[in-house]
Design a protein around this motif. Sequence first.
Motif, PDB file in Angstrom:
ATOM      1  N   PHE A   1       0.827  -1.202   0.000  1.00 38.32           N
ATOM      2  CA  PHE A   1       0.000   0.000   0.000  1.00 38.32           C
ATOM      3  C   PHE A   1       0.866   1.260   0.000  1.00 38.32           C
ATOM      4  CE2 PHE A   1      -2.345   3.285   2.386  1.00 38.32           C
ATOM      5  CZ  PHE A   1      -3.430   3.429   1.546  1.00 38.32           C
ATOM      6  N   VAL A   2       1.975   1.237   0.754  1.00 40.20           N
ATOM      7  CA  VAL A   2       2.881   2.391   0.789  1.00 40.20           C
ATOM      8  C   VAL A   2       3.493   2.625  -0.587  1.00 40.20           C
ATOM      9  CG1 VAL A   2       5.028   3.266   1.762  1.00 40.20           C
ATOM     10  CG2 VAL A   2       3.355   2.165   3.253  1.00 40.20           C
TER      11      VAL A   2
ATOM     12  N   LEU B   1       2.222   1.772  -3.467  1.00 36.24           N
ATOM     13  CA  LEU B   1       1.173   2.307  -4.335  1.00 36.24           C
ATOM     14  C   LEU B   1       0.952   3.795  -4.097  1.00 36.24           C
ATOM     15  CD1 LEU B   1      -1.613  -0.454  -4.387  1.00 36.24           C
ATOM     16  CD2 LEU B   1      -0.046   0.183  -6.219  1.00 36.24           C
ATOM     17  N   CYS B   2       1.013   4.216  -2.821  1.00 29.31           N
ATOM     18  CA  CYS B   2       0.854   5.641  -2.518  1.00 29.31           C
ATOM     19  C   CYS B   2       1.994   6.459  -3.110  1.00 29.31           C
ATOM     20  CB  CYS B   2       0.780   5.847  -1.003  1.00 29.31           C
ATOM     21  SG  CYS B   2      -0.729   5.209  -0.248  1.00 29.31           S
ATOM     22  N   ILE B   3       3.212   5.932  -3.025  1.00 32.35           N
ATOM     23  CA  ILE B   3       4.368   6.643  -3.598  1.00 32.35           C
ATOM     24  C   ILE B   3       4.210   6.776  -5.107  1.00 32.35           C
ATOM     25  CG2 ILE B   3       6.860   6.499  -3.989  1.00 32.35           C
ATOM     26  CD1 ILE B   3       7.082   5.141  -1.254  1.00 32.35           C
TER      27      ILE B   3
ATOM     28  N   MET C   1       1.441   6.746  -6.762  1.00 33.17           N
ATOM     29  CA  MET C   1       0.339   7.667  -7.017  1.00 33.17           C
ATOM     30  C   MET C   1       0.798   9.119  -6.893  1.00 33.17           C
ATOM     31  SD  MET C   1      -3.345   7.901  -5.103  1.00 33.17           S
ATOM     32  CE  MET C   1      -2.571   8.474  -3.585  1.00 33.17           C
ATOM     33  N   PHE C   2       1.562   9.417  -5.829  1.00 29.86           N
ATOM     34  CA  PHE C   2       2.068  10.780  -5.666  1.00 29.86           C
ATOM     35  C   PHE C   2       3.014  11.166  -6.804  1.00 29.86           C
ATOM     36  CE2 PHE C   2       1.203  10.135  -0.960  1.00 29.86           C
ATOM     37  CZ  PHE C   2       0.086  10.948  -0.977  1.00 29.86           C
TER      38      PHE C   2
END
Length: 711
Positions: free
Chosen positions: A664-665, A667-669, A671-672
């Motif tokens: 999840f982390v 994926l967040c990176i 995405m950002f």
Amino acid sequence: MSGLGAAAGPGWQRDSGGLSLLARGAARRRTLWVSCRSCPAASRRGGAAGHSGAPAGPAGHRRQPRDPARALPQETGEQAECPARELPVCMAEKRRTRHSQQAETECLSRWEKWRRTSRKSLKKALSEVKGLSSYLVLWRRDIHSIEGKFGTGIQSYFSFLRFLVLLNFIIFILMFSFVTLPTIISKYGLFNSTIAYISPKNTDICTIYKPSGNKGLVYFYTYLKDLLSGTGFLEVTSLFYGYYSIDAVWISIMRYNLPLAYLLATFAYLALSFLWIIKRSVEGFKHNLVHDADPFQSYCNKVFAGWDFCITDLSAARLKHRSLQHELQTDLQEEKLKQKIAERGMGEKLRIYSLRIFINIIVIAILSGCFYSIYRVTVFSQENSNDIDSANSQVNLLVQYLPSMVITLANFIGPLIFEFLIKFEEYTPAFEIKLTLLRCVFVRLASIGVLLFSLWSQISGCGSDKCKPCGYNYKLYPCWESDVGQEMYKLMIFDFIVILAVALFADFPRKLLVTHCSCKLVQWFGQKEFAISDNVLEIIYGQTICFIGTFFSPLLPAIATIKYFIIFYVKKIVLIHTRKPAAKPIRASSSNFFFLVVLLIGLLLAFVPLAFSIARIPSSKACGPFMNFNTSWEVIPDTILGFPTGLQQFLFGISSEAFAVPFFVILCIIMFYVIALARAHKRVVEQLREQLVLESRDKMFLIRKIAEAQK
């Protein structure tokens, strides 16, 4: 606007012709400018330079002309083998390129010649197959005819309806191939197949299930009642979940795990629908983003490129002319309203905000009343539908259809109230349409959620220990999955009946009255408009029912396919003969994106109750493929336990929190990073736009200087 308003009269043909000539002239000048810029020799030597020598360079030597066949492939490798007619150069360069390619081909080996010939033949064959396959597209001529008569806005609705027909057909093929077909093959003993029926682990009261199938001599209206309600003879067919009480199918020596296939097929059709909707919505999102990027650009698009050249019908052309005029008037009204909003004082703002809060409270009260009515009617229908004497079948059928009737009534009354209340909130016209549509979408889709919540409150309601032995209310719902499937079946059938009834008993009589009655009141009502948004919400509501009900009724997509196939022709007849196109049509690009976004919302809404019923509610112990599992989801870990130890550890590892949190982390990176990249691209686009403005000013300056020098 005065000129445009005057053009709405008999001179609309001249205006549209002038607009088309202006667009063609601009396109022709742009093409010539790009061609000359891409052809250096032609831009230096003029029209006759193709036959004269090159001009002398700075040192007095003659500059050799560039060989396009050699220079262009160096820029892009793909252009080396493309035909000369596809190169972005002028005719003189294309002729030289063709001669150079022919001369180069003579020097090639036999292998290279064969490769090029084979590649060209394959490309030509694929192009011909693609052209022939276009004739196999469903409703191709009908949709083109609708597009020509009524424009691309209404055509987008029928294209969306065709997409739903194809989507439901693919879902039906998926469920039939992996769930229904193996069961039918095994029950009839085809291909040397046998059945391993599920033997309950315990023989308590939870396993008692007696379907209400018709036995002996029955009346015809009993079959009609069963056909409308999904009970009786339909309850014991492959249409519903309770039919698939099979553990495995043996075909020769191969074991087919039906419970696992049932669950994986459900996940497959949800994933397929999600990916297909996302893929189709990307293009509409790009068009919508480009249109909303700059108001001035939107204005220029409407003035210079707003005409729909697919229109061939005279009345449709007049309607398009009026719609363009209306869009420009709406833009001016919005700008005027924005200016008025900016000049509002504190007292005016306080009054408007207080009024909006009060109206939103009324809207919430209306929604709460609708949802509470649906809840109470569903509870009443479930508790009393089986208590009524079978001799009074009409009353029984009415009680069973009460939830569907109340939901349809809420879907009809709610939007009318919202359209009336939005006029007092003083929003911009564009925001009024969006907010009204948002409220209508919420009413239609949330009503299905309230119905399911009402059903599950009855299924899992354990107030008096009546569901303690089985984990659910086994007395009222011995096979609760089939009962939920019957509710979804009744919703779909009733929605189809309402669509046909409105067309037959409302639209056609209204058309006859308007045509043959000269009463002022009747003429004031006039023909009803073909509102695209309302019709789309109507079919998305039915598609959401299909998304939810396919798990409980595997053959429901087949019914949805037939339903939308018939609706296409019904809506086509209604559009051509009984209704008129809306005076405020919506753009095809934005409408396609809006349709898919609402459909995606419906799919996500369908995923929530399905996930809850699969993972949380105990499965029926008397029917279905998951009789020996506490929940439907337990078939997944039970299957994994039969895998080798290494594969088990890998699968349990990727499903653990130790893997999920870092994933999840990451994926967040990502995405950002994508968001930052999009912002950088947006800044580059803005800079390029400013550069284009500066270049246009430079060109105007040079033109003025040339004009002054010629004087």
